[in-house]
Design a protein around this motif. Structure first.
Motif, short mmCIF file in Angstrom:
data_model
loop_
_atom_site.label_atom_id
_atom_site.label_comp_id
_atom_site.label_asym_id
_atom_site.label_seq_id
_atom_site.Cartn_x
_atom_site.Cartn_y
_atom_site.Cartn_z
N TYR A 1 -46.51 11.85 -3.75
CA TYR A 1 -47.97 11.44 -3.89
C TYR A 1 -48.51 12.23 -5.18
O TYR A 1 -49.39 11.66 -5.84
N LEU A 2 -48.19 13.68 -5.43
CA LEU A 2 -48.61 14.29 -6.42
C LEU A 2 -48.47 13.73 -7.78
O LEU A 2 -49.26 13.89 -8.82
N ALA A 3 -47.23 12.85 -8.00
CA ALA A 3 -46.90 12.41 -9.12
C ALA A 3 -48.03 11.33 -9.50
O ALA A 3 -47.99 10.89 -10.57
N PHE A 4 -48.85 10.64 -8.56
CA PHE A 4 -49.58 9.60 -8.95
C PHE A 4 -51.11 9.35 -8.28
O PHE A 4 -51.66 8.55 -8.77
N ALA A 5 -51.06 9.72 -7.09
CA ALA A 5 -52.17 9.63 -6.20
C ALA A 5 -53.41 10.01 -6.86
O ALA A 5 -54.43 9.27 -6.74
N HIS B 1 -55.87 7.13 -7.43
CA HIS B 1 -57.52 7.28 -6.70
C HIS B 1 -58.45 6.97 -7.62
O HIS B 1 -59.69 6.15 -7.42
N ALA B 2 -58.69 7.83 -8.80
CA ALA B 2 -59.73 7.73 -9.76
C ALA B 2 -59.79 6.13 -10.35
O ALA B 2 -60.92 5.61 -10.32
N TYR B 3 -58.70 5.67 -10.82
CA TYR B 3 -58.84 4.17 -11.06
C TYR B 3 -59.25 3.28 -10.18
O TYR B 3 -59.88 2.32 -10.62
N ALA B 4 -58.95 3.67 -8.84
CA ALA B 4 -59.18 2.65 -7.54
C ALA B 4 -60.81 2.60 -7.62
O ALA B 4 -61.51 1.60 -7.54
#
Lengths: 74, 560
Positions: free
Chosen positions: B96-100, B104-107
């Motif tokens: 998750y650290l690689a993309f979350a 989350h910011a984009y979402a």
């Protein structure tokens, strides 16, 4: 938050220690127990605990979106 | 009495029934709490999920029927090597650290509802949208099937008055019905609220399970020594039989104490082994459950860490929880706690499997998934034990249902928004899509439940086998999500080609190899290697050379 290669290297090293591929080669007749389980299994679980601690430690740093925007806990 | 049965009396069954009905009541409560008829409100509860709710919904969704039945069954089968499960469940949080953080910011910025919304925003390619949506729907439908089968298995042993096959069928049908009712009533809000209940019951259930197992069957050390002694005795007996065959002499009792490599000081273990030597084990020992993993098992260990770590982080229902978090702080704190939960969950399943193997040898194949039921049957001997089993059983049902409801909602959102709304009826409004999504849930359940009954009654499909296949599919999304979110040069054409090629490589290996793995490695990882080569290699080529015609949609400000 951006993980650099050093962070990923730590995860790789911990995984290499945690997966006991080397145990049978180094100690083929080891039958010792630690916490009621074979020492190799206890080592694997302890390594996993260290991975959890390191992950939580990395997550203590606020992400960029927390710094950049006004969003936060209400 | 059959030890695979766990007969409850009417009062205990009533307790379970009240618990189930309370979930429907929560669904009704969530229905009353809805703010509007938008997709965002129905599928993400208006992006308002706080820390405790997010943590418990992530936990209840991530840990499922597989964790309790499948993982304890697998630990029973292969022993301590299943400690790999603790590593791969932790690996999910690591990946998750690689993309979350960015996702989350984009979402939040672009109001994503489904995982495909991100792909559409990033690549603007209908081909990627369609392939990725179908891939995710198929992958987690498999997961839903596994959960419904686990529901049936959980309920089939609850009474000795009904035929187990009939109880299994009723278990699948009734629990699926409860899920689909509260889910269509309250959507994501109902799922999260029930997850809070279910996650809490599940945590309590794991603690109770651990305490009960130790009280009933003794320490982990005694189970480990028993397994070790049995294995050594069986090995010694096999050697004696071999020697006897060679010299044509009568078989001697095993000379266990003379065995090289076991001349240590553990006299208790020797005593146990000597006791075990007289009686033949009721099963054939294929591999050591207590010794370090073989080279193939070690490869499988690394394979699981990558396959489940990456694939589990890309569960569509988990991605939707990243979207739904109230804030980045909430998500970050929830993930930090999630990193420790494998030690409270999968470790308990491992211990249950080990203790079960030491005390109830002889279960094979899908039967080993019933070790938890067998253990609970023993614990039921006292009144306190009976009620503890009832609470534990509620936790088991909670684990299964919370995963199934999240998966069902995720599938319905992708079918209605990404397939219907994007391809079939682009002009449909949100109210129409939401309505269709609710209908989709009923259709999906009416298809998957009969399949669960069919496969469950055949009893040749282990839960962990089902678990493996979905990761082979989800892994092919990794370049688009994990690399694509950071690397602006990644283009739609190579990503689509890589995804398709990854599937072409992974699926034949998965279905044509004997154990569903090649040299102990998940087929999805072979597919991912090809996928990465094409998607990254193709994106590095000049745009003209790659015949790329899809424009880059992500603006400069959104890229690293």
């Amino acid at each position: 938050m951006h993980l650099g290669w050093k962070n990923w290297a730590v995860f790789v090293i911990l995984t290499l220690i945690g997966a006991p591929w080397y145990w049978g080669l180094l100690w083929p007749h080891d039958r010792s127990l630690l916490f009621g389980m074979p020492t190799w299994a206890a080592t694997a679980i302890l390594a996993s605990f260290v991975v959890s601690c390191y992950t939580a430690w990395l997550l203590r740093t606020p992400w960029d979106s927390e710094r950049d925007s006004s969003e936060g806990e209400p | 009495m059959n030890p695979e049965l766990l007969p409850f009396n009417y009062l205990e069954l009533a307790f379970i029934a009240v618990y189930m009905l309370s979930l429907v009541a929560v669904g009704w409560w969530a229905y009353r709490a809805r703010r509007d008829s938008t997709l965002k409100d129905f599928y993400l509860a208006g992006n308002g999920i706080g820390f405790i709710a997010l943590l418990l919904t992530l936990y209840a969704t991530q840990y499922s029927g597989n964790t309790l039945f499948g993982f304890s069954g697998r630990a029973y089968h292969i022993g301590y090597s299943w400690a790999m499960s603790i590593h791969f469940m932790t690996a999910i949080v690591v990946f998750y650290l690689a993309f979350a953080p960015k996702l989350h910011a984009y979402a939040r910025r672009h109001s994503f509802i489904t995982p495909t919304d991100y792909l559409d925003h990033r690549f603007q390619s209908p081909a990627i949208n369609l392939l990725a949506t179908l891939l995710m729907v198929v992958a987690i439908s498999n997961y839903l099937l596994a959960q419904l089968m686990a529901m049936g298995r959980a309920l089939e042993g609850l009474t000795d008055k009904v035929d187990p096959a009939q109880a299994y069928t009723w278990g699948v049908v009734s629990l699926a019905l409860i899920i689909v009712i509260y889910e269509t009533l309250g959507g994501f809000r109902a799922v999260v609220w029930t997850d809070v209940m279910q996650g809490s019951v599940l945590l309590v259930g794991f603690v109770i399970l651990l305490v009960m197992v130790f009280l009933q069957f003794g320490s982990l050390e005694s189970a480990t020594k028993k397994l070790w002694a049995e294995e050594l005795a069986a090995k010694d007996e096999a050697q004696s039989a071999k020697q006897a065959r060679q010299s044509d002499l009568p078989v001697q009792k095993p000379g266990f104490f003379k065995k090289p490599g076991f001349s240590g000081a553990d006299s208790e273990l020797k005593q146990l082994a000597a006791e075990s030597a007289g009686a033949k084990p009721a099963y054939k020992i294929k591999e050591s459950r207590v010794g370090p993993p073989s080279s193939e098992r070690s490869r499988e260990w690394f394979s699981y860490i990558l396959a489940v770590g990456i694939g589990g982080a890309l569960y569509p229902q988990a991605i939707q929880r990243i979207y739904a978090a109230r804030s980045a702080t909430t998500l970050r704190r929830s993930l930090a706690v999630m990193a420790f939960l494998p030690l409270t969950t999968t470790l308990v399943a491992l211990i249950v499997g080990i203790v079960g193997a030491a005390n109830f040898p002889g279960l094979e194949g899908a039967q080993s998934d019933k070790i938890l039921t067998v253990i609970c049957h023993q614990i039921q001997a006292t009144t306190l034990g009976r009620w503890l089993v009832v609470v534990l059983f509620s936790g088991i049902l909670a684990a299964i249902m919370s995963t199934a409801d999240s998966v069902l909602l995720s599938i319905s959102s992708m079918l209605s928004k990404d397939i219907y709304g994007r391809f079939l009826a682009p002009h449909a409004n949100e109210r129409q899509i939401t309505k269709l999504g609710k209908r989709c849930s009923w259709v999906i359940i009416s298809i998957v439940a009969p399949l669960a009954i069919y496969f469950g009654l055949r009893e040749d499909t282990s839960l962990v086998k089902l678990l493996d296949r979905k990761f082979d599919l989800l892994l092919q999304l990794a370049p688009a999500f994990i690399i694509g979110i950071h690397w602006r040069r990644m283009r739609a054409g190579p990503v689509f080609a890589g995804m398709a090629a990854g599937l072409v490589v992974a699926l034949p290996i998965a279905f044509l190899t004997e154990r569903g793995k090649l040299y102990g490695i998940h087929p999805g990882l072979y597919g991912l290697a090809v996928n990465l080569l094409i998607s990254c290699g193709g994106s590095l080529l000049p745009e003209g050379a790659a015949r790329e015609c899809v424009k880059e949609p992500v603006t400069e400000s959104e890229t690293p």
